[in-house]
Design a protein around this motif. Structure first.
Motif, PDB file in Angstrom:
ATOM      1  N   UNK A 154     -10.375   4.506   2.013  1.00 54.75           N
ATOM      2  CA  UNK A 154     -10.581   3.188   1.419  1.00 54.75           C
ATOM      3  C   UNK A 154      -9.238   2.464   1.342  1.00 54.75           C
ATOM      4  N   UNK A 155      -9.274   1.143   1.402  1.00 51.72           N
ATOM      5  CA  UNK A 155      -8.061   0.326   1.321  1.00 51.72           C
ATOM      6  C   UNK A 155      -7.880  -0.193  -0.099  1.00 51.72           C
ATOM      7  N   UNK A 156      -6.637  -0.274  -0.532  1.00 52.82           N
ATOM      8  CA  UNK A 156      -6.305  -0.734  -1.874  1.00 52.82           C
ATOM      9  C   UNK A 156      -5.095  -1.648  -1.799  1.00 52.82           C
ATOM     10  N   UNK A 157      -4.905  -2.486  -2.813  1.00 53.24           N
ATOM     11  CA  UNK A 157      -3.750  -3.369  -2.902  1.00 53.24           C
ATOM     12  C   UNK A 157      -3.413  -3.607  -4.366  1.00 53.24           C
ATOM     13  N   UNK A 158      -2.127  -3.738  -4.673  1.00 50.89           N
ATOM     14  CA  UNK A 158      -1.676  -4.062  -6.025  1.00 50.89           C
ATOM     15  C   UNK A 158      -0.234  -4.530  -5.973  1.00 50.89           C
ATOM     16  N   UNK A 159       0.219  -5.157  -7.044  1.00 47.84           N
ATOM     17  CA  UNK A 159       1.606  -5.592  -7.150  1.00 47.84           C
ATOM     18  C   UNK A 159       2.474  -4.417  -7.573  1.00 47.84           C
ATOM     19  N   UNK A 160       3.705  -4.397  -7.065  1.00 38.14           N
ATOM     20  CA  UNK A 160       4.641  -3.327  -7.408  1.00 38.14           C
ATOM     21  C   UNK A 160       6.057  -3.878  -7.392  1.00 38.14           C
ATOM     22  N   UNK A 161       6.927  -3.263  -8.159  1.00 41.00           N
ATOM     23  CA  UNK A 161       8.339  -3.662  -8.170  1.00 41.00           C
ATOM     24  C   UNK A 161       8.966  -3.342  -6.812  1.00 41.00           C
ATOM     25  N   UNK A 162       9.773  -4.262  -6.312  1.00 39.24           N
ATOM     26  CA  UNK A 162      10.384  -4.112  -4.993  1.00 39.24           C
ATOM     27  C   UNK A 162      11.194  -2.820  -4.887  1.00 39.24           C
ATOM     28  N   UNK A 163      11.996  -2.515  -5.920  1.00 40.82           N
ATOM     29  CA  UNK A 163      12.835  -1.304  -5.846  1.00 40.82           C
ATOM     30  C   UNK A 163      11.981  -0.028  -5.860  1.00 40.82           C
ATOM     31  N   UNK A 164      10.801  -0.062  -6.484  1.00 44.37           N
ATOM     32  CA  UNK A 164       9.911   1.110  -6.474  1.00 44.37           C
ATOM     33  C   UNK A 164       9.312   1.316  -5.081  1.00 44.37           C
ATOM     34  N   UNK A 165       8.939   0.216  -4.416  1.00 46.65           N
ATOM     35  CA  UNK A 165       8.398   0.314  -3.054  1.00 46.65           C
ATOM     36  C   UNK A 165       9.469   0.852  -2.109  1.00 46.65           C
ATOM     37  N   UNK A 166      10.695   0.366  -2.242  1.00 43.67           N
ATOM     38  CA  UNK A 166      11.789   0.847  -1.403  1.00 43.67           C
ATOM     39  C   UNK A 166      12.025   2.339  -1.619  1.00 43.67           C
ATOM     40  N   UNK A 167      11.931   2.797  -2.859  1.00 41.95           N
ATOM     41  CA  UNK A 167      12.120   4.223  -3.143  1.00 41.95           C
ATOM     42  C   UNK A 167      11.042   5.063  -2.475  1.00 41.95           C
ATOM     43  N   UNK A 168       9.793   4.579  -2.469  1.00 41.67           N
ATOM     44  CA  UNK A 168       8.699   5.314  -1.825  1.00 41.67           C
ATOM     45  C   UNK A 168       8.936   5.369  -0.322  1.00 41.67           C
ATOM     46  N   UNK A 169       9.329   4.251   0.266  1.00 39.58           N
ATOM     47  CA  UNK A 169       9.539   4.208   1.711  1.00 39.58           C
ATOM     48  C   UNK A 169      10.717   5.069   2.155  1.00 39.58           C
ATOM     49  N   UNK A 170      11.701   5.241   1.293  1.00 36.32           N
ATOM     50  CA  UNK A 170      12.882   6.043   1.636  1.00 36.32           C
ATOM     51  C   UNK A 170      12.754   7.506   1.234  1.00 36.32           C
ATOM     52  N   UNK A 171      11.651   7.880   0.626  1.00 36.44           N
ATOM     53  CA  UNK A 171      11.442   9.253   0.159  1.00 36.44           C
ATOM     54  C   UNK A 171      11.153  10.164   1.343  1.00 36.44           C
ATOM     55  N   UNK A 172      11.658  11.376   1.279  1.00 39.63           N
ATOM     56  CA  UNK A 172      11.327  12.384   2.294  1.00 39.63           C
ATOM     57  C   UNK A 172      10.539  13.491   1.627  1.00 39.63           C
ATOM     58  N   UNK A 173       9.587  14.053   2.326  1.00 41.10           N
ATOM     59  CA  UNK A 173       8.808  15.160   1.795  1.00 41.10           C
ATOM     60  C   UNK A 173       7.874  14.774   0.678  1.00 41.10           C
ATOM     61  N   UNK A 174       7.355  13.534   0.653  1.00 39.65           N
ATOM     62  CA  UNK A 174       6.453  13.134  -0.420  1.00 39.65           C
ATOM     63  C   UNK A 174       5.102  13.821  -0.263  1.00 39.65           C
ATOM     64  N   UNK A 175       4.380  13.918  -1.351  1.00 39.63           N
ATOM     65  CA  UNK A 175       3.066  14.560  -1.376  1.00 39.63           C
ATOM     66  C   UNK A 175       2.048  13.635  -0.725  1.00 39.63           C
ATOM     67  N   UNK A 176       1.283  14.138   0.238  1.00 38.77           N
ATOM     68  CA  UNK A 176       0.264  13.340   0.892  1.00 38.77           C
ATOM     69  C   UNK A 176      -0.803  12.936  -0.101  1.00 38.77           C
TER      70      UNK A 176
END
Length: 110
Positions: A27-49
């Protein structure tokens, strides 16, 4: 994540609109998020699927997980299976349990 869109200028922290597809339920989802939190997720390695964290909020199945209960867990395993007083003190870690509506549960340090 499928898309990251800018939001109209506003006072306060820089926010973006994030949309993504859950790999478990597709399913597709959308929500607002803090920019620095999104950057942290994108730069994370080994995150839980199947699990996203934005700031202090955990998302599973596209929805924020809710608190279920708290408990104390011993961080020491017994040295033997017999009941013996080994003189060691037990160490406990307080935890908070969060859960998703699908039944996925996770313990976090309190």
């Amino acid at each position: 994540m499928d898309t990251i869109e800018s939001l109209e200028p506003h006072a306060g922290e820089l926010m973006v609109r994030v949309s993504y597809t859950c790999q478990a339920c597709e399913a597709s989802y959308a929500h607002n998020a803090a920019f620095h939190d999104v950057a942290a997720v994108l730069n994370r390695t080994g995150s839980v699927t199947g699990l996203l964290q934005f700031g202090g909020v955990y998302f599973h199945c596209g929805e924020p997980m809710t608190f279920a209960n708290s408990s104390g867990r011993s961080v020491r395993a017994p040295l033997a299976t017999e009941d013996a007083d080994d003189g060691l003190l037990d160490v406990y870690l307080k935890t908070r349990v969060i859960q998703c509506r699908c039944g996925f549960r996770m313990e976090l340090p309190a």
